[in-house]
Design an enzyme around this catalytic site. Structure first.
Site, PDB file in Angstrom:
ATOM      1  N   THR A   8       0.845  -1.193   0.000  1.00 32.01           N
ATOM      2  CA  THR A   8       0.000   0.000   0.000  1.00 32.01           C
ATOM      3  C   THR A   8       0.883   1.247   0.000  1.00 32.01           C
ATOM      4  OG1 THR A   8      -1.564  -1.283   1.282  1.00 32.01           O
ATOM      5  CG2 THR A   8      -1.945   1.093   1.195  1.00 32.01           C
ATOM      6  N   ASN A  59     -10.004  -0.581   2.705  1.00 30.96           N
ATOM      7  CA  ASN A  59      -9.611  -0.769   4.099  1.00 30.96           C
ATOM      8  C   ASN A  59     -10.378   0.181   5.018  1.00 30.96           C
ATOM      9  OD1 ASN A  59      -7.925  -2.876   3.683  1.00 30.96           O
ATOM     10  ND2 ASN A  59      -6.035  -1.830   4.230  1.00 30.96           N
ATOM     11  N   GLY A  92      -6.986  -3.371  14.990  1.00 35.99           N
ATOM     12  CA  GLY A  92      -5.556  -3.073  15.074  1.00 35.99           C
ATOM     13  C   GLY A  92      -4.867  -3.587  13.832  1.00 35.99           C
ATOM     14  N   CYS A 125      -2.357  -2.352   9.093  1.00 37.86           N
ATOM     15  CA  CYS A 125      -3.008  -1.773   7.905  1.00 37.86           C
ATOM     16  C   CYS A 125      -4.091  -0.758   8.229  1.00 37.86           C
ATOM     17  CB  CYS A 125      -3.583  -2.888   7.049  1.00 37.86           C
ATOM     18  SG  CYS A 125      -2.371  -4.147   6.665  1.00 37.86           S
TER      19      CYS A 125
HETATM   20  C1  UGA Z   1      -6.695  -5.982   6.327  1.00 39.13           C
HETATM   21  C2  UGA Z   1      -7.727  -6.214   5.203  1.00 39.13           C
HETATM   22  O1  UGA Z   1      -8.779  -7.066   5.691  1.00 39.13           O
HETATM   23  C3  UGA Z   1      -7.080  -6.857   3.977  1.00 39.13           C
HETATM   24  O2  UGA Z   1      -8.043  -6.956   2.928  1.00 39.13           O
HETATM   25  C4  UGA Z   1      -5.921  -5.955   3.522  1.00 39.13           C
HETATM   26  O3  UGA Z   1      -5.247  -6.520   2.401  1.00 39.13           O
HETATM   27  C5  UGA Z   1      -4.925  -5.811   4.648  1.00 39.13           C
HETATM   28  O4  UGA Z   1      -5.614  -5.212   5.792  1.00 39.13           O
HETATM   29  C6  UGA Z   1      -3.808  -4.904   4.192  1.00 39.13           C
HETATM   30  O5  UGA Z   1      -4.057  -3.723   3.945  1.00 39.13           O
HETATM   31  O6  UGA Z   1      -2.716  -5.410   3.952  1.00 39.13           O
HETATM   32  P1  UGA Z   1      -5.547  -7.526   8.206  1.00 39.13           P
HETATM   33  O7  UGA Z   1      -4.961  -6.246   8.735  1.00 39.13           O
HETATM   34  O8  UGA Z   1      -4.694  -8.714   8.043  1.00 39.13           O
HETATM   35  O9  UGA Z   1      -6.220  -7.261   6.750  1.00 39.13           O
HETATM   36  O10 UGA Z   1      -6.691  -7.948   9.212  1.00 39.13           O
HETATM   37  P2  UGA Z   1      -8.282  -7.972   9.250  1.00 39.13           P
HETATM   38  O11 UGA Z   1      -8.740  -9.362   9.212  1.00 39.13           O
HETATM   39  O12 UGA Z   1      -8.868  -7.042   8.277  1.00 39.13           O
HETATM   40  O13 UGA Z   1      -8.543  -7.406  10.725  1.00 39.13           O
HETATM   41  C7  UGA Z   1      -8.140  -6.098  11.090  1.00 39.13           C
HETATM   42  C8  UGA Z   1      -8.561  -5.786  12.506  1.00 39.13           C
HETATM   43  O14 UGA Z   1      -9.987  -5.652  12.596  1.00 39.13           O
HETATM   44  C9  UGA Z   1      -8.200  -6.862  13.538  1.00 39.13           C
HETATM   45  O15 UGA Z   1      -7.746  -6.234  14.722  1.00 39.13           O
HETATM   46  C10 UGA Z   1      -9.502  -7.604  13.773  1.00 39.13           C
HETATM   47  O16 UGA Z   1      -9.594  -8.214  15.036  1.00 39.13           O
HETATM   48  C11 UGA Z   1     -10.498  -6.458  13.651  1.00 39.13           C
HETATM   49  N1  UGA Z   1     -11.864  -6.914  13.285  1.00 39.13           N
HETATM   50  C12 UGA Z   1     -12.079  -7.506  12.083  1.00 39.13           C
HETATM   51  C13 UGA Z   1     -12.902  -6.684  14.166  1.00 39.13           C
HETATM   52  O17 UGA Z   1     -12.733  -6.129  15.275  1.00 39.13           O
HETATM   53  N2  UGA Z   1     -14.176  -7.076  13.782  1.00 39.13           N
HETATM   54  C14 UGA Z   1     -14.432  -7.675  12.581  1.00 39.13           C
HETATM   55  O18 UGA Z   1     -15.599  -7.971  12.305  1.00 39.13           O
HETATM   56  C15 UGA Z   1     -13.353  -7.879  11.721  1.00 39.13           C
END
Ligand code: UGA
Length: 438
Positions: free
Chosen positions: A121, A214, A263, A266
């Site tokens: 990114t 994002n 958190g 990203c």
């Molecule tokens: C995120 C995006 O989902 C990816 O599509 C993107 O490619 C990536 O960032 C990036 O920019 O590289 P990631 O950071 O691995 O992926 O994690 P997520 O699964 O999106 O979760 C992010 C945060 O949101 C975590 O802390 C998770 O616990 C929290 N979360 C997620 C929630 O609190 N509730 C939810 O319903 C989903």
């Protein structure tokens, strides 16, 4: 196809291994000698399920190679993916120093047409900026060579990155050059054959799709957290509310799990960058700022929740189950647990932590943090005044509450990820609270 990947961090390694698994010839380049030495021996710098096995298989077949020499990487392939680290400086400015170093090396070593692909990114406008720097460098060297810049944002989630790469919902290619687009379509032909849509756009649009996606997902999380907090006052159940909302396909069920706040490396960074981008044009992106603020407040609210359940925090022992920002990763960057723990430590609480993968990172990154590291969930819960389930690792979904009841000091269970049904935990004599449900 021969493809070079420059930068062997999270995105680079996953991209390299996955493209190699599709029959391409991949050369991964990194300036860090130790890292490349370890990779050649099959030692990975990150934890990602399935990646060590994939890397070792493809290294053995010869589809995946590693080098420290940029000249080799530039000579090896027409298509070069740049996946180097782009840290955030003060004032939320993205440090493009590593990207620019790579561009200089490419200009120095290229002898014919190259497609330079940004996969990490990068701020909207980077592709155009890099194009003009590259033009200037080639001109300086008297090289009359053609090249194209492509933005191909990644949508990988830590913990499921391999599947996300091989079976994405969409592939975005931003360039404006038909020649470069043809190379990219060839690289992604296996995904296209599965019917996965490939969207061709301009450079800035592709860069913006990543930030906007994002930020939207982060907004959904802050939205449900806000709803969950109101649910707590009026007796509604946020988990059921999310299901009821998500069944409307215009809303969708995903990213509606209330919790301690988002958190990772990203969402927080990308939201700040997007807000900053607006500000550079004199525009206040109020909605984005409010997502950031709501997320900060959510972490504070978790501290209040723990305080309210425990009473005076001084000398209370609080157990944290999970410290990574989400399950199936050892990544603790901007993990909500860390902010919550810091706050509790300021209030003189004692903290015991167990996490299946992330404790080493915690020790390395915050060696001064006065917490007790434990080697199992049960050791962490011994003598505890309050168990906080902070990351929904699979192994925390089958806790033996009967045994826990015998080892804790007080049976208080705060389920910050709504893993359990309240009745189930209460049946063992625990005081239970989730997020948006009691
Ligand atoms: C995120 C995006 O989902 C990816 O599509 C993107 O490619 C990536 O960032 C990036 O920019 O590289 P990631 O950071 O691995 O992926 O994690 P997520 O699964 O999106 O979760 C992010 C945060 O949101 C975590 O802390 C998770 O616990 C929290 N979360 C997620 C929630 O609190 N509730 C939810 O319903 C989903």
């Amino acid at each position: 196809m021969n493809i070079s990947i420059i930068g062997t961090g999270y995105v680079g390694l996953v991209t390299g291994a996955c493209l190699a698994s599709q029959g391409n010839n991949i050369l991964c380049c990194d300036l860090d000698n130790d890292k490349i030495g370890n990779l050649k021996k099959g030692i990975l710098p990150i934890y990602e399920p399935g990646l060590p096995e994939l890397v070792s298989r493809l290294t053995n077949t010869g589809n995946l190679g590693f080098t420290c020499e940029m000249s080799d990487a530039v000579r090896h392939s027409t298509v070069l993916f740049i996946t180097v680290n782009t840290p955030t400086l003060e004032n939320n400015i993205c440090d493009l120093g590593n990207v620019l170093d790579v561009i200089r090396e490419i200009a120095d070593h290229m002898t014919s047409y190259r497609v330079i692909v940004h996969k990490s990114t990068v701020p909207v406008g980077t592709g155009r900026k890099v194009r003009s720097i590259m033009e200037a460098l080639l001109k300086e060297q008297g090289k009359d060579l053609e090249f194209d810049i492509v933005s191909n944002p990644e949508f990988l989630r830590e913990g499921s990155a391999i599947n996300d790469f091989l079976n994405p919902e969409r592939i975005v290619i931003g360039s404006g050059s038909e020649k470069a687009a043809a190379f990219m379509m060839e690289i992604y032909k296996k995904q296209r054959r599965k019917g996965i849509p490939l969207l061709l756009t301009g450079l800035e649009t592709a860069e913006m799709i990543k930030y906007a996606s994002n930020a939207f997902l982060a907004m959904k999380i802050s939205y449900i957290n806000e709803i969950a907090n109101i649910c707590e006052f009026c007796g509604a159940d946020a988990v059921e509310v999310a299901i009821g909302m998500g069944l409307d396909h215009r809303i969708g069920c995903e990213f509606l799990a209330a919790g301690p706040g988002f958190g990772g490396s990203c969402f927080p960074k990308d939201l700040r960058a997007l807000s900053g981008l607006g500000k550079t044009y004199g525009y206040d992106a109020g909605l984005i700022d409010s997502v950031i603020e709501t997320n900060q407040r959510q972490k504070k609210r978790m501290v209040q929740k723990i305080s309210a359940a425990v009473g005076p925090l001084e000398k209370s022992t609080i157990t944290f189950l999970g410290i990574s920002f989400k399950p199936d990763t050892d990544d603790i960057r901007e993990s909500p647990s860390i902010a919550i723990i810091r706050d509790l430590l300021d209030k003189n609480a004692r903290i015991k932590i167990y996490d299946p993968r992330a404790l080493d990172n915690l020790k390395k990154q915050f060696p001064e943090m006065p917490v007790t590291y434990c080697d199992s969930a049960y050791t962490a819960c011994e003598g505890s005044d309050c168990i906080v389930l902070a990351t929904e690792w699979n192994e925390f979904s089958r806790l033996d509450f009967k045994s826990l009841k015998n080892i804790v000091k007080r049976p208080v269970f705060l389920d910050l990820r709504n893993v359990y049904s309240p009745e189930e935990v209460k049946a063992y004599g625990f005081h239970y609270e989730g997020v948006g449900r009691k």
